[in-house]
Write a protein that holds these residues in place. Structure first.
Motif, short mmCIF file in Angstrom:
data_model
loop_
_atom_site.label_atom_id
_atom_site.label_comp_id
_atom_site.label_asym_id
_atom_site.label_seq_id
_atom_site.Cartn_x
_atom_site.Cartn_y
_atom_site.Cartn_z
N SER A 88 0.80 -1.22 0.00
CA SER A 88 0.00 0.00 0.00
C SER A 88 0.84 1.27 0.00
O SER A 88 0.50 2.26 -0.65
N GLN A 89 1.92 1.26 0.76
CA GLN A 89 2.80 2.43 0.90
C GLN A 89 2.07 3.66 1.45
O GLN A 89 2.45 4.79 1.14
N THR A 90 1.05 3.47 2.27
CA THR A 90 0.40 4.61 2.89
C THR A 90 1.17 5.02 4.14
O THR A 90 1.86 4.20 4.77
N THR A 91 1.05 6.27 4.50
CA THR A 91 1.74 6.74 5.71
C THR A 91 1.14 6.10 6.96
O THR A 91 1.84 5.93 7.96
N THR A 92 -0.15 5.72 6.91
CA THR A 92 -0.78 5.05 8.06
C THR A 92 -0.07 3.73 8.35
O THR A 92 0.23 3.42 9.51
N VAL A 93 0.20 2.96 7.31
CA VAL A 93 0.92 1.70 7.49
C VAL A 93 2.34 1.96 7.95
O VAL A 93 2.85 1.30 8.86
N PHE A 94 3.00 2.92 7.34
CA PHE A 94 4.38 3.24 7.68
C PHE A 94 4.50 3.60 9.16
O PHE A 94 5.42 3.15 9.85
N LYS A 95 3.57 4.41 9.65
CA LYS A 95 3.66 4.90 11.03
C LYS A 95 3.15 3.89 12.05
O LYS A 95 3.38 4.05 13.24
N GLY A 96 2.44 2.86 11.58
CA GLY A 96 1.85 1.89 12.48
C GLY A 96 2.82 0.81 12.90
O GLY A 96 3.98 0.75 12.47
N VAL A 97 2.33 -0.10 13.73
CA VAL A 97 3.16 -1.16 14.30
C VAL A 97 2.52 -2.54 14.14
O VAL A 97 3.14 -3.47 13.63
N LYS A 98 1.28 -2.66 14.58
CA LYS A 98 0.64 -3.96 14.72
C LYS A 98 0.63 -4.76 13.42
O LYS A 98 0.97 -5.95 13.39
N MET A 99 0.26 -4.12 12.32
CA MET A 99 0.16 -4.83 11.05
C MET A 99 1.54 -5.29 10.57
O MET A 99 1.69 -6.39 10.04
N LYS A 100 2.55 -4.47 10.76
CA LYS A 100 3.90 -4.85 10.37
C LYS A 100 4.40 -6.02 11.22
O LYS A 100 5.07 -6.93 10.71
N GLN A 101 4.10 -6.00 12.50
CA GLN A 101 4.52 -7.09 13.38
C GLN A 101 3.96 -8.42 12.89
O GLN A 101 4.68 -9.42 12.77
N GLU A 102 2.67 -8.44 12.58
CA GLU A 102 2.05 -9.68 12.10
C GLU A 102 2.62 -10.10 10.76
O GLU A 102 2.82 -11.29 10.49
N ALA A 103 2.88 -9.12 9.90
CA ALA A 103 3.42 -9.43 8.57
C ALA A 103 4.79 -10.08 8.67
O ALA A 103 5.07 -11.09 8.01
N TYR A 104 5.68 -9.53 9.49
CA TYR A 104 7.04 -10.07 9.61
C TYR A 104 7.01 -11.46 10.22
O TYR A 104 7.80 -12.34 9.84
N GLU A 105 6.11 -11.67 11.16
CA GLU A 105 5.99 -12.99 11.76
C GLU A 105 5.48 -14.02 10.76
O GLU A 105 5.70 -15.23 10.91
N ASP A 106 4.81 -13.53 9.70
CA ASP A 106 4.25 -14.41 8.68
C ASP A 106 5.18 -14.55 7.47
O ASP A 106 4.78 -15.09 6.44
N GLY A 107 6.40 -14.03 7.56
CA GLY A 107 7.37 -14.24 6.49
C GLY A 107 7.58 -13.08 5.55
O GLY A 107 8.39 -13.19 4.60
N TYR A 108 6.90 -11.97 5.76
CA TYR A 108 7.16 -10.79 4.94
C TYR A 108 8.53 -10.20 5.31
O TYR A 108 8.97 -10.29 6.45
N VAL A 109 9.17 -9.60 4.31
CA VAL A 109 10.49 -9.00 4.50
C VAL A 109 10.39 -7.51 4.22
O VAL A 109 9.90 -7.12 3.15
N PRO A 110 10.82 -6.66 5.15
CA PRO A 110 10.73 -5.22 4.90
C PRO A 110 11.68 -4.80 3.78
O PRO A 110 12.85 -5.16 3.78
N PHE A 111 11.15 -4.04 2.84
CA PHE A 111 11.95 -3.37 1.80
C PHE A 111 11.88 -1.88 2.12
O PHE A 111 10.87 -1.23 1.83
N TYR A 112 12.92 -1.37 2.76
CA TYR A 112 12.97 0.04 3.12
C TYR A 112 13.47 0.85 1.92
O TYR A 112 14.46 0.49 1.29
N GLY A 113 12.80 1.95 1.64
CA GLY A 113 13.23 2.78 0.52
C GLY A 113 12.43 4.06 0.48
O GLY A 113 11.96 4.55 1.51
N SER A 114 12.25 4.59 -0.71
CA SER A 114 11.46 5.81 -0.85
C SER A 114 10.63 5.71 -2.11
O SER A 114 10.01 4.67 -2.36
#
Length: 429
Positions: free
Chosen positions: A44-70
């Motif tokens: 999605s790349q929304t700022t809401t997702v970027f600034k949040g925590v809970k959804m990212k935590q679940e995603a990483y635990e499920d095998g997603y890999v963060p791609f940090y960039g711009s």
């Protein structure tokens, strides 16, 4: 009717609503997200997702890999990492974190809520040398990505060390840090002082309120790119092969860059580069300098966070469209000097997984526009990401050096190029 009863009828509902609000926001709430919601959020790349925590935590635990960039992550052509991962059912899925202006300081803050989930895991960072300006982090852009929730998390874990003091001071430099417990906490950490018990109590309450808000609202206003990704995936060959992907890349790029001789996407060229704008931009970047910047200190904050998490990171350094650089007068030697400085900062501290694409800006259909990776550029990224992701996870230890926070380093020039050719960068040592 007694005065007490009359007062209760007037103020009772307000008081009850206030108490209910406190209960809602101060009592921890649990929620899980569906796999479809997480997949949508990851792209999605929304700022809401970027600034949040809970959804990212679940995603990483499920095998997603963060791609940090711009902003390059938004260039979702058929060879984009998210499309390739979807098409070929990779054992990872990219979680895209960043947009225009999401530089190192914003990314550092955005990492605070997922340190446990990324312990001994992997991450990918696409470094934009354009971040490394004289100003460093753009304050207006920082406003878009600033997360009070993750700043409270930083404060509650902060210690009296160089990295945390530096981070606190850099955050105080940003206009979004206004009066209140967060600002007063940052001032104490920056000065090397401990937070009081009362400070911690207030911050814990603030964190809980913000965490509940994140839990309730993080899935709202997601940008739905799922169908777009699946449509793009249909353009790729069923069997993975670099040669077959390159054929698709060349065909797509030729179709989408036929309106100009700069190798720039037609839509970008039409909407952003009118004749009037082009005329103004000729020679406009001849004095740009990415070798001296506070961004090098902010970048060190990201490295420090990865080191604390023992995260194994692949760093990708993209090029600039060579035709565009020539037109605007941007110095390629200056650009290479800034790349040398980044690589020195990385390799001297043990970060040796580096895909240096910085000299590939003249390759055909490598860039989508002036500075962003495109068709063949994404294939080059995948050729680095694919073997990196195939490596087994293990605990990585890094040798951090506080020198990289110093003004001396930020302003240092003539840094010698690191020889990466002899480093087995993508092998498990």
């Amino acid at each position: 009717m007694s005065n007490k009863r009359r007062l209760w009828q007037i103020f009772g509902p307000v008081l009850c609503a206030f108490i209910l609000l406190i209960i809602v926001f101060l009592i921890p709430w649990e929620r899980t997200f569906s796999k479809d919601s997480i997949f949508q959020a990851a792209n999605s790349q929304t700022t809401t997702v970027f600034k949040g925590v809970k959804m990212k935590q679940e995603a990483y635990e499920d095998g997603y890999v963060p791609f940090y960039g711009s902003s390059e992550l938004s260039r979702m052509d058929p060879l984009h990492p998210s499309v390739i991962a979807e098409k070929y059912k990779r054992n990872y899925r990219p979680f895209l974190l960043g947009g225009p202006g999401s530089q190192s300081l914003a990314q550092f803050v955005g990492m605070q809520g997922t340190s446990e989930q990324l312990k001994n895991r992997k991450a990918v960072v696409i470094i934009s040398p354009q971040w490394f300006t004289k100003q460093g982090q753009n304050p207006q852009a920082f406003s878009l990505y600033y997360s009070p929730l993750q700043t409270t998390m930083f404060l509650l874990k902060a210690k009296n060390n160089k990295a945390d003091r530096y981070a606190a001071q850099r955050l105080l430099d940003m206009p979004d840090i206004k009066a209140g417990i967060i600002k007063s906490g940052l001032k104490k950490i920056a000065a090397g002082k401990k937070l009081s018990s009362w400070d911690r109590f207030l911050l814990q309450g603030r964190r809980q309120m913000l965490a509940n808000e994140d839990t309730f609202f993080s899935s709202f206003q997601l940008r739905d790119r799922v169908q777009k990704i699946r449509r793009r995936a249909k353009l790729l060959p069923d069997k993975y092969s670099v040669a077959a992907l390159k054929k698709v890349a060349d065909e797509q790029a030729e179709m989408h860059t036929n309106s100009n001789n700069l190798g720039i996407d037609n839509t970008f060229y039409r909407t952003r580069l009118s004749k009037k704008v082009l005329k103004k931009l000729k020679g406009s970047q001849r004095n740009f300098n990415y070798t001296q910047s506070p961004e090098y200190g902010d970048f060190q904050l990201m490295l420090n966070q990865f080191a604390k998490q023992h995260t194994n990171v692949l760093f990708i350094i993209p090029p600039i469209n060579a035709k565009w650089a020539k037109y605007t007068g941007l110095s390629q030697s200056m650009y290479q000097e800034s790349v040398a400085k980044m690589e020195k900062q990385l390799t001297s501290q043990g970060f040796e997984n580096i895909a240096d694409l910085s000299k590939d800006g003249a390759k055909k259909y490598f860039m989508q526009d002036t500075i962003h990776l495109g068709w063949n550029g994404w294939i080059a990224v995948d050729q680095a990401v694919k073997p990196f992701m195939a490596l087994p996870n293990r605990k990585y230890n890094y040798d951090l050096n506080n020198y990289y926070y110093s003004k001396n380093w930020q302003n240092k020039t003539n840094v010698k190029k690191v020889d990466l050719s002899n480093k087995e960068r993508l092998k498990d040592k």
